[in-house]
Design an enzyme around this catalytic site. Structure first.
Site, PDB file in Angstrom:
ATOM      1  N   SER A   1       2.823 -74.413  52.809  1.00 34.19           N
ATOM      2  CA  SER A   1       2.151 -75.696  52.862  1.00 34.19           C
ATOM      3  C   SER A   1       2.518 -76.657  51.565  1.00 34.19           C
ATOM      4  O   SER A   1       1.822 -76.288  50.492  1.00 34.19           O
ATOM      5  CB  SER A   1       0.734 -75.345  53.133  1.00 34.19           C
ATOM      6  OG  SER A   1      -0.266 -76.579  52.948  1.00 34.19           O
TER       7      SER A   1
ATOM      8  N   HIS B   1       5.160 -76.861  56.048  1.00 34.74           N
ATOM      9  CA  HIS B   1       3.765 -77.249  56.744  1.00 34.74           C
ATOM     10  C   HIS B   1       3.118 -78.383  56.018  1.00 34.74           C
ATOM     11  O   HIS B   1       2.993 -78.449  54.675  1.00 34.74           O
ATOM     12  CB  HIS B   1       2.724 -75.872  56.661  1.00 34.74           C
ATOM     13  CG  HIS B   1       1.675 -76.081  57.476  1.00 34.74           C
ATOM     14  ND1 HIS B   1       1.477 -75.934  58.998  1.00 34.74           N
ATOM     15  CD2 HIS B   1       0.261 -76.541  56.851  1.00 34.74           C
ATOM     16  CE1 HIS B   1       0.083 -76.146  59.029  1.00 34.74           C
ATOM     17  NE2 HIS B   1      -0.691 -76.469  57.893  1.00 34.74           N
TER      18      HIS B   1
ATOM     19  N   ASP C   1       0.024 -80.846  55.745  1.00 34.96           N
ATOM     20  CA  ASP C   1      -1.425 -80.907  56.079  1.00 34.96           C
ATOM     21  C   ASP C   1      -1.947 -82.562  55.867  1.00 34.96           C
ATOM     22  O   ASP C   1      -1.833 -82.853  54.882  1.00 34.96           O
ATOM     23  CB  ASP C   1      -2.343 -80.311  55.145  1.00 34.96           C
ATOM     24  CG  ASP C   1      -2.298 -78.735  55.367  1.00 34.96           C
ATOM     25  OD1 ASP C   1      -2.445 -78.152  56.568  1.00 34.96           O
ATOM     26  OD2 ASP C   1      -1.836 -77.693  54.376  1.00 34.96           O
TER      27      ASP C   1
ATOM     28  N   MET D   1      -5.169 -85.143  56.053  1.00 33.39           N
ATOM     29  CA  MET D   1      -6.446 -84.902  55.995  1.00 33.39           C
ATOM     30  C   MET D   1      -7.038 -86.381  55.895  1.00 33.39           C
ATOM     31  O   MET D   1      -6.474 -87.257  55.202  1.00 33.39           O
ATOM     32  CB  MET D   1      -7.120 -84.148  54.880  1.00 33.39           C
ATOM     33  CG  MET D   1      -6.410 -82.864  54.896  1.00 33.39           C
ATOM     34  SD  MET D   1      -7.096 -82.057  53.691  1.00 33.39           S
ATOM     35  CE  MET D   1      -6.234 -80.198  53.904  1.00 33.39           C
TER      36      MET D   1
ATOM     37  N   HIS E   1       0.050 -80.701  60.551  1.00 36.80           N
ATOM     38  CA  HIS E   1      -1.220 -80.382  60.975  1.00 36.80           C
ATOM     39  C   HIS E   1      -2.119 -81.549  60.696  1.00 36.80           C
ATOM     40  O   HIS E   1      -2.365 -81.760  59.450  1.00 36.80           O
ATOM     41  CB  HIS E   1      -1.213 -79.028  60.196  1.00 36.80           C
ATOM     42  CG  HIS E   1      -2.853 -78.432  60.379  1.00 36.80           C
ATOM     43  ND1 HIS E   1      -3.348 -77.660  59.348  1.00 36.80           N
ATOM     44  CD2 HIS E   1      -3.726 -78.799  61.481  1.00 36.80           C
ATOM     45  CE1 HIS E   1      -4.625 -77.285  60.007  1.00 36.80           C
ATOM     46  NE2 HIS E   1      -4.783 -77.943  60.836  1.00 36.80           N
TER      47      HIS E   1
ATOM     48  N   MET F   1      -5.562 -82.894  60.434  1.00 34.93           N
ATOM     49  CA  MET F   1      -7.035 -82.722  60.570  1.00 34.93           C
ATOM     50  C   MET F   1      -7.493 -84.117  60.350  1.00 34.93           C
ATOM     51  O   MET F   1      -7.963 -84.439  59.400  1.00 34.93           O
ATOM     52  CB  MET F   1      -7.231 -81.877  59.048  1.00 34.93           C
ATOM     53  CG  MET F   1      -6.921 -80.483  59.267  1.00 34.93           C
ATOM     54  SD  MET F   1      -6.550 -79.524  57.920  1.00 34.93           S
ATOM     55  CE  MET F   1      -4.952 -80.171  57.299  1.00 34.93           C
TER      56      MET F   1
ATOM     57  N   MET G   1      -7.180 -70.947  62.626  1.00 33.11           N
ATOM     58  CA  MET G   1      -7.431 -71.306  61.282  1.00 33.11           C
ATOM     59  C   MET G   1      -7.994 -70.069  60.782  1.00 33.11           C
ATOM     60  O   MET G   1      -9.163 -69.427  61.215  1.00 33.11           O
ATOM     61  CB  MET G   1      -8.173 -72.456  60.950  1.00 33.11           C
ATOM     62  CG  MET G   1      -7.547 -73.959  61.434  1.00 33.11           C
ATOM     63  SD  MET G   1      -6.113 -74.199  60.372  1.00 33.11           S
ATOM     64  CE  MET G   1      -7.007 -74.204  58.764  1.00 33.11           C
TER      65      MET G   1
ATOM     66  N   ASP H   1      -3.392 -70.031  59.111  1.00 31.58           N
ATOM     67  CA  ASP H   1      -3.333 -70.839  58.199  1.00 31.58           C
ATOM     68  C   ASP H   1      -4.572 -70.802  57.641  1.00 31.58           C
ATOM     69  O   ASP H   1      -5.428 -70.972  57.938  1.00 31.58           O
ATOM     70  CB  ASP H   1      -3.095 -72.143  58.663  1.00 31.58           C
ATOM     71  CG  ASP H   1      -3.091 -73.302  57.625  1.00 31.58           C
ATOM     72  OD1 ASP H   1      -2.834 -73.079  56.805  1.00 31.58           O
ATOM     73  OD2 ASP H   1      -3.041 -74.585  58.171  1.00 31.58           O
TER      74      ASP H   1
END
Ligand code: DX5
Ligand code: ZN
Length: 228
Positions: free
Chosen positions: A6, A31, A33, A35, A64, A66, A135, A173
């Site tokens: 990640s 990966h 992330d 946000m 991913h 979020m 998660m 994750d």
């Protein structure tokens, strides 16, 4: 088994070098992330960073999201080079529409579930997804301790996949290292996101190999074949 470092745990001052480090280390996926400061109490990076990295590494880009309002982000991330986009089941009514919109963009689709959410929430969507992300921390930050209570969800997801002969991958994750990764593998996980555990190591190649050996040793044999 897929190992996905990640980028959230990397040095934010040198994303390209850090993405290449994961590639050289023998990782399968990267990966990413994303946000938004609303769905989770943190902000990371957007499609422009993904586009900048796309020209520099060949790794499969596992994005991913979020984010409370992923609708506006799907096309920008696909255009930027995402190979797969994962949205959260906690978005409720929007979930099915988002899944079909990601598919319409010819991108693989993942569905994530947070620790407090019951696994039955994702059951209706399983035939339509390429990956289920269980998660193992509450999302928002790297470096948090693994939440062991998520383990039965992995087993349930594996059993549903087996019984219904579906092809989604089962990804974990949050707080994943050789020990916790092996526990997840024994329950049926086949895709392992790991941030601080991998990026903190000077020798990431060795760290990827150690994690891979550990999860391979606990692999739960499955008749279902993940799509990738
Ligand atoms: C958490 C993110 C994770 C995070 C994992 O919100 O979704 O991908 O980077 O980091 P570690 O492996 O450090 O828990
Ligand atoms: Zn993540």
């Amino acid at each position: 088994m897929i190992i996905a470092p990640s980028l959230l745990a990397s040095d934010f001052g040198k994303f390209a070098a850090e993405a290449k480090r994961a590639e050289r280390a023998g990782a399968d996926w990267l990966h990413l992330d994303v946000m938004d400061g609303h769905f989770v109490p943190n902000i990371s990076f957007g499609p422009d960073v993904v586009r900048a990295l796309r020209s520099q590494v060949k790794l499969f880009f596992d994005v991913h999201l979020m984010c409370s309002n992923p609708d506006i982000l799907l096309e920008p991330f696909v255009k930027a080079g995402a190979d797969q986009i994962t949205i959260h089941a906690e978005l409720g009514d929007k979930t099915l529409d988002l899944i079909w919109r990601i598919k319409a963009l010819r991108c693989k689709v993942g569905l994530a579930i947070n620790p407090p959410t019951v696994i039955t929430e994702v059951e209706p969507f399983l035939p339509h997804i390429d990956l289920l992300l269980v998660m193992t921390v509450n999302p928002g930050f790297g470096g948090q301790p693994f939440i062991r209570e998520a383990l039965p969800k992995i087993a349930q997801a594996w059993e549903w996949r087996q019984r219904r002969a579906l092809g989604y991958r089962i990804e974990v994750d949050g707080g994943i290292n050789s020990t916790t990764g092996a526990e997840c593998a024994a329950m049926g996980a086949d895709t392992f996101v790991s941030g601080s555990n991998l990026y903190s190591k000077r020798n990431m190649k060795q760290a990827v190999r150690t994690l891979r050996d550990s999860v391979e040793s606990q692999r739960r044999p499955s008749k279902a074949t993940p799509t990738r």
